[in-house]
Scaffold this motif. Structure first.
Motif, PDB file in Angstrom:
ATOM      1  N   GLY A 125       0.787  -1.216   0.000  1.00  7.35           N
ATOM      2  CA  GLY A 125       0.000   0.000   0.000  1.00  7.35           C
ATOM      3  C   GLY A 125       0.821   1.269   0.000  1.00  7.35           C
ATOM      4  N   ASP A 126       2.146   1.156  -0.085  1.00  6.12           N
ATOM      5  CA  ASP A 126       3.004   2.340  -0.021  1.00  6.12           C
ATOM      6  C   ASP A 126       4.063   2.325  -1.122  1.00  6.12           C
ATOM      7  OD1 ASP A 126       4.531   4.532   0.648  1.00  6.12           O
ATOM      8  OD2 ASP A 126       4.554   4.118   2.789  1.00  6.12           O
ATOM      9  N   TYR A 127       5.066   1.437  -1.021  1.00  6.04           N
ATOM     10  CA  TYR A 127       6.142   1.481  -2.010  1.00  6.04           C
ATOM     11  C   TYR A 127       6.803   0.119  -2.198  1.00  6.04           C
ATOM     12  CZ  TYR A 127       9.430   1.479   1.943  1.00  6.04           C
ATOM     13  OH  TYR A 127      10.120   1.143   3.067  1.00  6.04           O
ATOM     14  N   ALA A 128       7.454  -0.014  -3.343  1.00  3.06           N
ATOM     15  CA  ALA A 128       8.395  -1.103  -3.636  1.00  3.06           C
ATOM     16  C   ALA A 128       9.716  -0.432  -3.980  1.00  3.06           C
ATOM     17  CB  ALA A 128       7.900  -1.954  -4.808  1.00  3.06           C
ATOM     18  N   LEU A 129      10.806  -0.865  -3.343  1.00  4.82           N
ATOM     19  CA  LEU A 129      12.090  -0.184  -3.497  1.00  4.82           C
ATOM     20  C   LEU A 129      13.200  -1.187  -3.751  1.00  4.82           C
ATOM     21  CD1 LEU A 129      13.549   2.758  -1.511  1.00  4.82           C
ATOM     22  CD2 LEU A 129      14.858   0.630  -1.599  1.00  4.82           C
ATOM     23  N   ILE A 130      14.066  -0.859  -4.718  1.00  6.04           N
ATOM     24  CA  ILE A 130      15.285  -1.635  -4.915  1.00  6.04           C
ATOM     25  C   ILE A 130      16.475  -0.690  -4.872  1.00  6.04           C
ATOM     26  CG2 ILE A 130      14.197  -3.493  -6.226  1.00  6.04           C
ATOM     27  CD1 ILE A 130      15.301  -2.253  -8.773  1.00  6.04           C
ATOM     28  N   ASP A 131      17.554  -1.155  -4.267  1.00  4.80           N
ATOM     29  CA  ASP A 131      18.815  -0.426  -4.214  1.00  4.80           C
ATOM     30  C   ASP A 131      19.858  -1.371  -4.791  1.00  4.80           C
ATOM     31  OD1 ASP A 131      21.181   0.859  -3.620  1.00  4.80           O
ATOM     32  OD2 ASP A 131      20.563   1.486  -1.623  1.00  4.80           O
ATOM     33  N   HIS A 191       7.505  -3.811  -8.004  1.00 10.89           N
ATOM     34  CA  HIS A 191       8.862  -4.326  -8.172  1.00 10.89           C
ATOM     35  C   HIS A 191       9.157  -4.624  -9.646  1.00 10.89           C
ATOM     36  CE1 HIS A 191      10.499  -4.468  -4.162  1.00 10.89           C
ATOM     37  NE2 HIS A 191       9.416  -5.062  -3.681  1.00 10.89           N
ATOM     38  N   GLN A 192       8.161  -5.093 -10.388  1.00 10.90           N
ATOM     39  CA  GLN A 192       8.345  -5.279 -11.826  1.00 10.90           C
ATOM     40  C   GLN A 192       8.724  -3.964 -12.498  1.00 10.90           C
ATOM     41  OE1 GLN A 192       4.601  -6.897 -13.162  1.00 10.90           O
ATOM     42  NE2 GLN A 192       5.215  -9.019 -12.832  1.00 10.90           N
ATOM     43  N   GLN A 193       8.005  -2.902 -12.155  1.00 12.42           N
ATOM     44  CA  GLN A 193       8.262  -1.593 -12.753  1.00 12.42           C
ATOM     45  C   GLN A 193       9.626  -1.061 -12.328  1.00 12.42           C
ATOM     46  OE1 GLN A 193       4.766   0.385 -11.290  1.00 12.42           O
ATOM     47  NE2 GLN A 193       3.484  -0.263 -12.998  1.00 12.42           N
ATOM     48  N   ALA A 194      10.021  -1.316 -11.080  1.00 12.19           N
ATOM     49  CA  ALA A 194      11.341  -0.880 -10.613  1.00 12.19           C
ATOM     50  C   ALA A 194      12.447  -1.578 -11.403  1.00 12.19           C
ATOM     51  CB  ALA A 194      11.484  -1.150  -9.122  1.00 12.19           C
ATOM     52  N   LEU A 195      12.285  -2.869 -11.671  1.00  9.57           N
ATOM     53  CA  LEU A 195      13.284  -3.605 -12.451  1.00  9.57           C
ATOM     54  C   LEU A 195      13.315  -3.120 -13.900  1.00  9.57           C
ATOM     55  CD1 LEU A 195      12.799  -7.201 -10.995  1.00  9.57           C
ATOM     56  CD2 LEU A 195      14.804  -5.724 -10.717  1.00  9.57           C
ATOM     57  N   GLN A 196      12.161  -2.757 -14.448  1.00 12.39           N
ATOM     58  CA  GLN A 196      12.134  -2.203 -15.800  1.00 12.39           C
ATOM     59  C   GLN A 196      12.898  -0.877 -15.860  1.00 12.39           C
ATOM     60  OE1 GLN A 196       7.935  -2.040 -16.599  1.00 12.39           O
ATOM     61  NE2 GLN A 196       7.779  -4.220 -17.083  1.00 12.39           N
ATOM     62  N   CYS A 243      28.183   1.276 -11.209  1.00  9.36           N
ATOM     63  CA  CYS A 243      27.160   2.285 -10.888  1.00  9.36           C
ATOM     64  C   CYS A 243      26.252   1.779  -9.770  1.00  9.36           C
ATOM     65  CB  CYS A 243      26.304   2.593 -12.115  1.00  9.36           C
ATOM     66  SG  CYS A 243      27.215   3.230 -13.539  1.00  9.36           S
ATOM     67  N   THR A 244      25.467   2.677  -9.234  1.00  5.17           N
ATOM     68  CA  THR A 244      24.427   2.316  -8.277  1.00  5.17           C
ATOM     69  C   THR A 244      23.112   2.951  -8.718  1.00  5.17           C
ATOM     70  OG1 THR A 244      24.907   4.213  -6.843  1.00  5.17           O
ATOM     71  CG2 THR A 244      26.045   2.140  -6.354  1.00  5.17           C
ATOM     72  N   SER A 245      22.024   2.310  -8.359  1.00 11.04           N
ATOM     73  CA  SER A 245      20.680   2.822  -8.672  1.00 11.04           C
ATOM     74  C   SER A 245      19.773   2.554  -7.476  1.00 11.04           C
ATOM     75  CB  SER A 245      20.100   2.115  -9.899  1.00 11.04           C
ATOM     76  OG  SER A 245      20.871   2.347 -11.056  1.00 11.04           O
ATOM     77  N   GLN A 246      19.027   3.552  -7.088  1.00  3.38           N
ATOM     78  CA  GLN A 246      17.968   3.354  -6.093  1.00  3.38           C
ATOM     79  C   GLN A 246      16.656   3.792  -6.733  1.00  3.38           C
ATOM     80  OE1 GLN A 246      16.914   5.523  -2.093  1.00  3.38           O
ATOM     81  NE2 GLN A 246      18.346   3.863  -1.602  1.00  3.38           N
ATOM     82  N   ILE A 247      15.731   2.869  -6.802  1.00  3.96           N
ATOM     83  CA  ILE A 247      14.465   3.102  -7.502  1.00  3.96           C
ATOM     84  C   ILE A 247      13.314   2.769  -6.564  1.00  3.96           C
ATOM     85  CG2 ILE A 247      13.048   2.464  -9.481  1.00  3.96           C
ATOM     86  CD1 ILE A 247      15.701   1.637 -10.871  1.00  3.96           C
TER      87      ILE A 247
END
Length: 202
Positions: free
Chosen positions: A130-136, A173-178, A154-158
């Motif tokens: 209900g809030d967020y999906a995050l990948i670092d 999480h699918q959208q973050a990986l895209q 490189c690094t990415s935080q999405i």
């Protein structure tokens, strides 16, 4: 004694009924197949995504979600269809085919053409329903030829906002990986061509 046995049998029946009424849901990070790229095979950038490293805390069959500031919960009724590292690898490989665009040569014989080798280390994989999906993620690029060639690190935080429900969380999480694949793609083309390149932003 007979009454106790009857009570135990009734309790067992209720427990079995409760288990039967809680079906298992399986999730995947691999998004539905996208429209094939129009880029020709000759212009396609061959790549190999090496095995993905994920945080130990989320390396579970169940979805692991945050609860408050310090707590987490393992959702027994919500599970990944494959180990999470394999799910991330499969999803990102599929996304990279479109984002580079590229030809995935994982498991194929290596030809004479240099192959872009991609390393990914997920340092965080956070889920708050209900809030967020995050990948670092920390990721790097190098070409198979020459062996001692340059490397781009490189690094990415999405972070993706998500609606209610676990399906929405997985979609986040699918959208973050895209988005991660798009960032890698923006750096990969000039890197493979030997041009100056810097790490992309969000």
């Amino acid at each position: 004694m007979i009454r106790l046995r009857s009570l135990a049998a009734a309790t067992l029946a209720l427990m079995l009924a409760a288990c039967a009424s809680a079906p298992m849901h399986y999730h995947t990070l691999v998004a539905p197949a996208a429209t094939p790229s129009n880029v020709s095979v000759g212009a396609s950038l061959p790549f190999e995504l090496l095995p993905v490293h994920i945080p130990v805390q989320v390396d579970q069959p169940q979805l692991v979600v945050r609860q408050g500031e310090q707590g987490v919960a393992l959702l027994d009724g919500e599970r990944w269809v494959a180990p999470l590292a394999d799910e991330v690898h499969s999803a990102l490989s599929s996304d990279l085919v479109q984002a580079l665009p590229g030809q995935n040569v994982n498991g194929l014989p290596m030809g004479s053409k240099p192959v872009l080798r991609i390393t990914l280390n997920l340092r965080r994989f956070d889920s708050l329903p209900g809030d967020y999906a995050l990948i670092d993620a920390a990721w790097s690029l190098r070409l198979s030829q020459p062996v001692d060639g340059a490397t781009l690190a490189c690094t990415s935080q999405i972070r993706e906002s998500v609606g209610a429900g676990y399906d929405a969380l997985v979609q986040g999480h699918q959208q973050a990986l895209q988005r991660l694949a798009e960032q890698i793609g923006r750096a990969a083309r000039p890197f493979a061509a030997g041009q100056p390149v810097s790490c992309p932003g969000g």
